[in-house]
Structures are given as C-alpha cells and as structure tokens.
Write an enzyme that holds these catalytic residues in place. Sequence first.
Site, PDB file in Angstrom:
ATOM      1  N   ILE A  65       0.885  -1.160   0.000  1.00 32.81           N
ATOM      2  CA  ILE A  65       0.000   0.000   0.000  1.00 32.81           C
ATOM      3  C   ILE A  65       0.923   1.211   0.000  1.00 32.81           C
ATOM      4  O   ILE A  65       1.880   1.274   0.777  1.00 32.81           O
ATOM      5  CB  ILE A  65      -0.945  -0.002   1.224  1.00 32.81           C
ATOM      6  N   SER A  66       0.683   2.161  -0.906  1.00 31.90           N
ATOM      7  CA  SER A  66       1.585   3.303  -1.068  1.00 31.90           C
ATOM      8  C   SER A  66       1.645   4.157   0.189  1.00 31.90           C
ATOM      9  O   SER A  66       0.685   4.223   0.967  1.00 31.90           O
ATOM     10  CB  SER A  66       1.136   4.172  -2.247  1.00 31.90           C
ATOM     11  N   ALA A  67       2.783   4.839   0.361  1.00 29.37           N
ATOM     12  CA  ALA A  67       2.918   5.788   1.462  1.00 29.37           C
ATOM     13  C   ALA A  67       1.875   6.892   1.311  1.00 29.37           C
ATOM     14  O   ALA A  67       1.575   7.331   0.189  1.00 29.37           O
ATOM     15  CB  ALA A  67       4.315   6.388   1.466  1.00 29.37           C
TER      16      ALA A  67
END
Length: 226
Positions: A65-67
């Site tokens: 999951i992206s930052a």
Amino acid sequence: MAEDDKVFRRARERLVERLKSLGYIRSNRVAEAMLKVPRHEFVPEDLRDRAYVDSPLPIGRGQTISAPHMVAIMTELLDPRPGHKVLEVGAGSGYHAAVVAELVKPDGRVITVERIPELADFARNNLKKTGYDRFVKVLVGDGTKGYPPEAPYDRILVTAGAPDVPESLLEQLKPGGKMVIPVGDRHMQELWLVEKTEDGEIRRRRHGGCAFVPLIGEEGFQEPES
C-alpha cells in the site's frame, strides 16, 4: 465512537496535518478525503498500528500500500472531480480507490483492475466494510490493457511502475482527461502526468522520482522468471 476509532482518528488527523505542512496535500478536497478514509481498515491486521506512519506497507504477494504522501501527490495531480469515471490500474488493498471515490461520489465511480486474485478479494472486503463498494468496482485482469467495456475514462490512475505509458490506456482516456502513472524501470520511476487535449494531443509532464512495484502485464513488464 470506540476508543480505538478515536485513537486512529487522531492519528489520521496528525498525518493529514503533516502532509499539508510539507506541501504534499494542497487542496481542501484531498485533505478531507484522506481524513475520511480509514487507512487502518486497508492494511493487514498486524500492521494496523502503523497505518498512519507515512510509509508504504506490505499487503502480501510482494505488493504494498503506497505511502500516504505518495497517495496525496498522485491524487492532487489526478484531480478527480464529482461525477468522474476513474480507472485505477492496481487495486492493491483498495485504499487509493477509496480516496478517489470520496472525490467523485455520489455520481462518479471507480473501476479498479487488479491482476492478483487474492489482492482483489482483499480490496473488495476492505471496500465493503468501509462502505466504498457502492462507488468502486474491483475486477481481476491485466490492467495494462485497461477495461474497454467502461471506457472512456475521465481519469486514469496507475499504481505500479511502467516501462512506458500503455497504448491501451491512452486510447481509453477521454479527450480533456488526465492520467497519473510512474514510468521507468522495475525499481525506480518518474511520476508522469499525462493529459489528452480536446483534439487528442498527448502531453506529458514529469513530477519527480518515485519507487513503485513493477506494472506486470501485456503492455507493461513481463512476469519475472521464478
């Protein structure tokens, strides 16, 4: 509100304030969307206490999951508006689709294509328990080819690094539409904003370096040999 929910809410508020102060969030619309979407509901159970740390988190099958700061940057560039139809390539946990759904609802919707069936199920479950399944449809398939049955799209969001912009996605982007996509090699990319003018001209602008998992598919990278 349960005590855990209050703790997560305060953590989310602190994160959004920090992203605003650092210039990653520039609009009230994106700030409100990221305040509303509970990121802790989109990460594995054992990582919930890290949900509001500004870093990517593993979600299984070698994916992340992206930052939050990257979600903010990409969403600001994408500029989804109420009523828009958005294609997302790479559902992951469903979190970014939920943020976009906040910005296009009640009349817009998000179609997100995930190549890994287990992650598509994970995203569907996360979207259902948070109520975003009303606005987001999760499909399993090769996202590099888009999803022609719902085309054209006002916006296209690609959440994995591509060797170039897939031609199928350009074809499915509406005139006047925008696409945000990381372009580069399997490890490091540049974030591109791709715009299609009303007369069909394609314009590309680079917006700094990034590091995404590779976009696997017919018009992306090939699956690495095991």
